[in-house]
Design a protein around this motif. Sequence first.
Motif, PDB file in Angstrom:
ATOM      1  N   SER A  54       0.848  -1.199   0.000  1.00  0.00           N
ATOM      2  CA  SER A  54       0.000   0.000   0.000  1.00  0.00           C
ATOM      3  C   SER A  54       0.883   1.249   0.000  1.00  0.00           C
ATOM      4  N   ALA A  55       0.246   2.402  -0.215  1.00  0.00           N
ATOM      5  CA  ALA A  55       1.002   3.665  -0.255  1.00  0.00           C
ATOM      6  C   ALA A  55       1.705   3.918   1.071  1.00  0.00           C
ATOM      7  N   ASP A  56       1.002   3.623   2.192  1.00  0.00           N
ATOM      8  CA  ASP A  56       1.629   3.828   3.509  1.00  0.00           C
ATOM      9  C   ASP A  56       2.827   2.911   3.694  1.00  0.00           C
ATOM     10  N   GLU A  57       2.629   1.648   3.289  1.00  0.00           N
ATOM     11  CA  GLU A  57       3.741   0.690   3.430  1.00  0.00           C
ATOM     12  C   GLU A  57       4.925   1.099   2.557  1.00  0.00           C
ATOM     13  N   GLU A  58       4.595   1.641   1.401  1.00  0.00           N
ATOM     14  CA  GLU A  58       5.662   2.071   0.493  1.00  0.00           C
ATOM     15  C   GLU A  58       6.469   3.210   1.126  1.00  0.00           C
ATOM     16  N   ARG A  59       5.754   4.160   1.735  1.00  0.00           N
ATOM     17  CA  ARG A  59       6.435   5.293   2.381  1.00  0.00           C
ATOM     18  C   ARG A  59       7.345   4.774   3.488  1.00  0.00           C
TER      19      ARG A  59
END
Length: 587
Positions: A518-523
Amino acid sequence: MIRVAVATFFVESGGVKLAVHERGHRDAPTILLVHGYPDTSATWDAVAEELASRFHVVTYDVRGAGESDRPRRKAAYKLVVLAADIRTVADAVSPHAPVHLVGHDWGSVQCWEAVTDPETQSRFASFTTISGPAIDHAAAWMHARRNLKGLPALLRQGMRSWYLALMQIPGFVPLMWRTWMTKTFAPTIRRVEGLPERDGWPAPTLAKDGARGVLLYRANVLSGMRSPRERRTTVPVQVVVPTGDRYISPKLATSDLAQWTDRLWVRRVNAGHWVQQKSPDGLAHAITDLVRHVEGEPESRALRRHRIKGAEVADRKDFTNQLVVVTGAGSGIGRETALAFGRLGAEVVIAELKADAGEQTAADLRAGGTTAHAYQVDVSDLASMEEFAKRVIADHGVPDIVVNNAGIGIAGRFLDTTAADWQRIVDINLLGVVHGCRLFGAAMAERLEGGYIVNVASAAAFTPSRMLSAYSATKAAVLSLSESIGAEFRDYGIGVSAICPGLVNTPITTSTHYVGVSADEEREAGLKMRKRYERRNYPPSKVADAIVKAVRDRKPVVPVTIEARGARFMSRLSPAFMRRLARVEVK
Ligand code: NAD
């Protein structure tokens, strides 16, 4: 090819009719091209076409060749007579302004005679000489080397001059031309020198030109060698030195020359004897450089680089007067590389997707006294790269060094990597490098003066990893591409290096795309990676230093950082170990 109108007429010099060909506008500066043996003016056709859009270009068949008369007496081919022909043609085509001379082979020998004559040298504005030293200078060069130290140079030149002895045997060379040489000459020269087929060269009069032109040698060589005269010139001289010339050694063409000239440039080119056939555009460029400068324009960067004598030679740093292009120079390794070349005296061109970042690097370079230009370019977009290469070459010249650095990261499982992810990373990391190599490599090859290409790969090229399949694949391709084109570009004097850094502390950590999360995990993954790289703390400036060193030492593959060197070593020692290592999942 655009055909320029050619006007042909005859002038008379000492009772001999000379066929003269004129292109371009008479109001423009006049360039007079003088051919050698066994050529005719046709050898200049492609060069003259190229020059005629800017200059008034004149060629002529020297006596004994092509459509000009062919006197039978040896005395009619003495250098003083040939120099008088040059002046006659110059007076006919440019009576009020001095002409720019260009001579090849025997044409150049004749031009030297003309430009070193104190009575008439004011008729000549500049002289570009190719593979034809003044006989007096050559003789002085040989006399000065008649000792133990000079022997190797003398022997090397002697091995190139074997044919001179044959020329002295009466009737021998004409017989050769009449029997087999006319048929074999062009195919042999083309094969040996790697020349393309060009219409009109050699001329249909080759047999007669070869047979009669031998009198040039018989009338001048032995007498000139015995008692050299002191021949100086005030005419600015550019020596184009084909490093693969089989007849004139680069040493003979250049050593000791500064003592005979007031202003001198020496430009080495990657070609054999017939440079005008090999690369008419490259040669036209070299001629244009000198003519424009003598006509009042500031000295071009290329001329400044080749200047041997004349105006003050500034305190030169390693890369002074070199043009360096760096892609992705708005950040990290590219930015530091641009700054490093700038500090070493280069003029720097920045290609960067993020316009602000590129401009910032250019501004920092300028603040340090470097001439810098920033362009917004997407290296993955062929049209954008083509436009960029065209503009750089037109506005600043052919680059001497190109660093294909721009790149992105993609991390994560192969099965989570989409076709679009693959397309993007291949387009930027691999094809971006391919475009840079192809567009600038072609221009460097055409210019004939060599150059250098640096491709920034990665230690990932030889470190397989289940987390970096796409990134590693593109970097392995860049490494392989670099080694392959290195083999080809060698022919053009263009060096190629692949730089393979390990973990370098740059913003790439946070811009890397992590697939399958997910975007959060990517960050979060980006921040983790950034911390890891910060702890490792290897600065991009050290990679920049390694890039500069790779260019200086012409190193083909350069792993940077201890982990990169270790991985390179292990990939050769134990590929099986590297495959086991690839299974480790870095979180
Ligand atoms: P970076 O992100 O700091 O710099 C890359 C620069 O390239 C950025 O300014 C970016 O805007 C630019 N760029 C990206 N795509 C572009 C495009 N399509 N056209 C033009 N410019 C574009 O990264 P970096 O670490 O300095 O990376 C530079 C090169 O070094 C890359 O090829 C990278 O793969 C390689 N490399 C980096 C490391 C490392 O650990 N940092 C290790 C090995 C190899």
